[in-house]
Structure formats: structure tokens, C-alpha cells
Enzyme design. Structure first.
Site, PDB file in Angstrom:
ATOM      1  N   ALA A 113       0.991  -1.105  -0.034  1.00  0.00           N
ATOM      2  CA  ALA A 113       0.020   0.152   0.041  1.00  0.00           C
ATOM      3  C   ALA A 113       0.805   1.123  -0.049  1.00  0.00           C
ATOM      4  O   ALA A 113       0.412   2.417  -0.117  1.00  0.00           O
ATOM      5  CB  ALA A 113      -1.011   0.004   1.185  1.00  0.00           C
ATOM      6  N   ASP A 133       0.421  -9.074 -10.195  1.00  0.00           N
ATOM      7  CA  ASP A 133       0.864  -9.588 -11.478  1.00  0.00           C
ATOM      8  C   ASP A 133       0.516  -8.501 -12.405  1.00  0.00           C
ATOM      9  O   ASP A 133       1.009  -8.516 -13.324  1.00  0.00           O
ATOM     10  CB  ASP A 133      -0.136 -11.001 -11.631  1.00  0.00           C
ATOM     11  CG  ASP A 133      -0.104 -11.845 -10.385  1.00  0.00           C
ATOM     12  OD1 ASP A 133       0.958 -12.069  -9.995  1.00  0.00           O
ATOM     13  OD2 ASP A 133      -1.093 -12.514 -10.094  1.00  0.00           O
TER      14      ASP A 133
HETATM   15  O1  KDG Z   1      -1.220 -13.063  -7.701  1.00  0.00           O
HETATM   16  C1  KDG Z   1      -2.648 -13.907  -7.625  1.00  0.00           C
HETATM   17  C2  KDG Z   1      -2.484 -15.383  -7.637  1.00  0.00           C
HETATM   18  O2  KDG Z   1      -1.871 -15.489  -6.238  1.00  0.00           O
HETATM   19  C3  KDG Z   1      -3.491 -15.716  -7.530  1.00  0.00           C
HETATM   20  O3  KDG Z   1      -4.325 -15.673  -8.918  1.00  0.00           O
HETATM   21  C4  KDG Z   1      -3.626 -17.234  -7.372  1.00  0.00           C
HETATM   22  O4  KDG Z   1      -1.773 -17.960  -8.746  1.00  0.00           O
HETATM   23  C5  KDG Z   1      -2.354 -18.119  -7.733  1.00  0.00           C
HETATM   24  C6  KDG Z   1      -1.745 -18.574  -6.560  1.00  0.00           C
HETATM   25  O5  KDG Z   1      -1.023 -19.684  -6.745  1.00  0.00           O
HETATM   26  O6  KDG Z   1      -1.622 -17.637  -5.536  1.00  0.00           O
END
Ligand code: KDG
Length: 310
Positions: free
Chosen positions: A228, A257
Site C-alpha cells: 500500500a 501480477d
Molecule cells: O497473484 C495472484 C495469484 O496469487 C492468484 O491468482 C492465485 O496463482 C495464484 C496462486 O497460486 O496464488
């Protein structure tokens, strides 16, 4: 056009429509997610091409993932259908126990995605990309998936990596540390990480010290996310900090992501890393305002509109 490839497990996300503990949630909303799938969508939105190397199950969720990602412009020609194992799913618990944060509950052990293996890595496909991306999640889900990442990284022209250490996916923190260090030793051009993961990997969390250490390990550019507060980009010995914007948080899952995929795509297109971080911050800002990891990722034009209005 910048050509990227990512390796990882696409998942079906079941996101709690109401906040609070999952035991009292009655309605869930379905989304396509998974860190590297989200990365690909963000990269495509930022103008790159992105291919996903992955496995899904021969089931409705697997078909949902392939059709959705194809519709978002991701190259799914290297997404294999695994005949034995099911597509992995996870639930998102929102605003509990910490308001503004989400908890991810996985149902993915033995999933099709975790069967990803070095045999799935098509050498010509990987070598043709400008860069190959993966995360600590893929290193964690199985030994074969981990080896697939190392193989792709060995073959790649350039590598980008997001530490994304999910403690529940690792048996011991040392295993995560070793696996991430092995990925870094292949020579990572852009590393995306944060203080928690850096503490685990290097035993430090100060951004300047982290850059120094990661540089010694061969990292060229460091994107250091402080949640944040904002994020730093370290590049060519220079540091730039972009503060976060304060917006109503629906679900922060996927914001990292969105930031990674936007930044990496713009970075490899030759954009100044500082400007790339501004636009990547805009993408992450929008993602936290909705449920679903990748539907709100903007084009660079929409990101500019957001930045000029905030
Ligand atoms: O960053 C988001 C991901 O954490 C989510 O889409 C789920 O890929 C994932 C994970 O393994 O946590």
C-alpha cells in the site's frame, strides 16, 4: 512487437461475493486467474504478445481457462490438456481477518497445472521469445513444474521472475529460498519482489541493500513492491519510487501480477522504466478495486487517463 512467454498454473478462482469468513459466505463469483495467466493478460493489455506454457484438466474449468485466455489475446497453443488430473481451484476470502486484505484457500494438490513438466517446454517456442517469465508459485507446486521453469530459463534469451512466495505451498521456508536462488542464478533481467520475500531469500528487507545484493546475483532491474506504500524501480544504479494511490479495496489479489505484466511488457518495448512503473502502478490500482485478478487491467491509454485524474 515484444514477445513474452510465461510458465505457471492457471486456476479457477471462486471469489467470495460478501466479505468475512468463508464459512458464512453463500455466494462465490467465478474468475480465471493464476499468477502467470494474470501476468500474460497484463502483458497483452500493455501491447506485448504473451504465450502461456501450462496444463489444465480435461474438464469444464480447464475449457473455461483456455477459452477465456484465448479471448483475452493470450497465446494458448502451449496449454496442454492433462487427461488424468483436474484443473486446480482456489477460494478468496475477503476483508477477514484483516480488512483490505484477502486470504487464498487452495484446492490444487495433484492438479493438472502441477503436472507441468520439462517435456512441456518447447525449446523453439521459448527461444523465440524476447523474455520468459515465471514465479515462486510455479517453483512450489511440484518438482516437475520447478524443473520446467529451470529448463525454460536455461533456454531463454532473457528472464523475468516474481518471487511470489506463498508459504502454504512450501514444506519449509529454506526450500523456497533455495529454489528462488537457483532461479536467480540463471541471470534474471527483471526481478519483481517485496520485503517479505526478500527477508526470506536474503535475510534483509531494506530496498537499497536488497538492490545491491540482487545485483550481485545478476539481477539487472529490480521492481520492489511495498504494498500500500508504493513501489521502487532500481535500474542502472538509479532508484525511482512511485507511491500507491489510495482507492477503495475490493480484493487486492492479482494486483502484483498486473504490475509485473504491465511493467515487463513496457520495459521490453523500450519504455523508460520509471514511466513503465507509473503505468504498472495504475494497472495495480485498478485491479484492487474489483473482484477478479485481471478483468480491470487497463490499456496504457486508460492507465494514462487514470494517472492524470488522480
Ligand atoms: O497473484 C495472484 C495469484 O496469487 C492468484 O491468482 C492465485 O496463482 C495464484 C496462486 O497460486 O496464488
Amino acid at each position: 512487437m515484444t514477445r513474452l512467454v510465461a510458465l505457471g498454473e492457471p486456476l479457477i478462482q471462486l471469489n467470495a461475493v460478501t466479505p468475512g469468513p468463508l464459512r458464512y459466505v453463500h455466494y462465490f463469483e467465478k474468475h480465471v486467474a493464476g499468477s502467470e495467466a494474470n501476468f500474460c493478460v497484463a502483458a497483452v493489455m500493455a501491447g506485448a504478445s504473451c504465450g502461456l506454457i501450462a496444463r489444465v484438466g480435461n474438464d469444464e474449468f480447464g475449457r473455461n481457462i483456455v477459452e477465456y485466455l484465448r479471448g483475452r489475446g493470450v497465446d494458448v497453443s502451449r496449454v496442454k490438456v492433462d487427461e488424468e488430473a483436474p484443473t486446480g481451484v482456489y477460494f478468496v476470502q475477503r476483508h477477514y481477518p484483516v480488512p483490505g486484505r484477502s486470504v487464498l484457500v487452495y484446492y490444487r494438490r495433484g492438479s493438472a497445472g502441477s503436472k507441468l513438466s520439462p517435456d512441456d517446454v518447447d525449446a523453439d517456442y521459448v527461444k523465440a521469445a524476447d523474455s520468459v517469465h515465471s514465479t515462486g508459485i510455479t517453483l512450489a507446486i511440484s518438482e516437475s513444474a520447478r524443473e520446467a521453469v529451470y529448463k525454460a530459463f536455461e533456454l531463454a534469451k532473457a528472464r523475468t521472475f516474481d518471487t511470489n512466495i506463498r508459504p502454504v505451498l512450501w514444506r519449509r521456508p529454506e526450500d523456497a529460498r533455495e529454489a528462488v536462488l537457483r532461479a536467480l542464478r540463471t541471470g534474471v533481467e527483471v526481478l519483481i519482489t517485496d520485503p517479505d520475500d526478500t527477508r526470506l531469500v536474503l535475510g534483509i528487507a531494506d530496498p537499497d541493500e536488497a538492490y545491491k545484493k540482487y545485483r550481485e546475483l545478476g539481477v539487472k532491474t529490480l521492481l520492489y513492491k511495498e504494498g500500500a506504500k508504493g513501489a521502487y524501480v532500481f535500474h542502472d544504479g538509479e532508484k525511482y519510487f512511485k507511491p500507491s494511490y489510495s482507492v477503495p479495496v475490493e480484493d487486492p489479489t492479482g494486483a502484483g501480477d498486473a504490475m509485473a505484466g504491465t511493467f515487463v511488457a513496457l520495459y521490453f518495448s523500450g519504455l523508460d522504466p520509471k514511466r513503465a512503473l507509473d503505468l504498472a502502478t495504475a494497472a495495480a490500482t485498478l485491479v484492487v478495486t474489483v473482484r477478479g485478478d485481471n478483468e480491470a487491467i487497463p490499456t496504457p491509454q486508460d492507465a494514462e487517463r487514470l494517472l492524470s485524474s488522480l
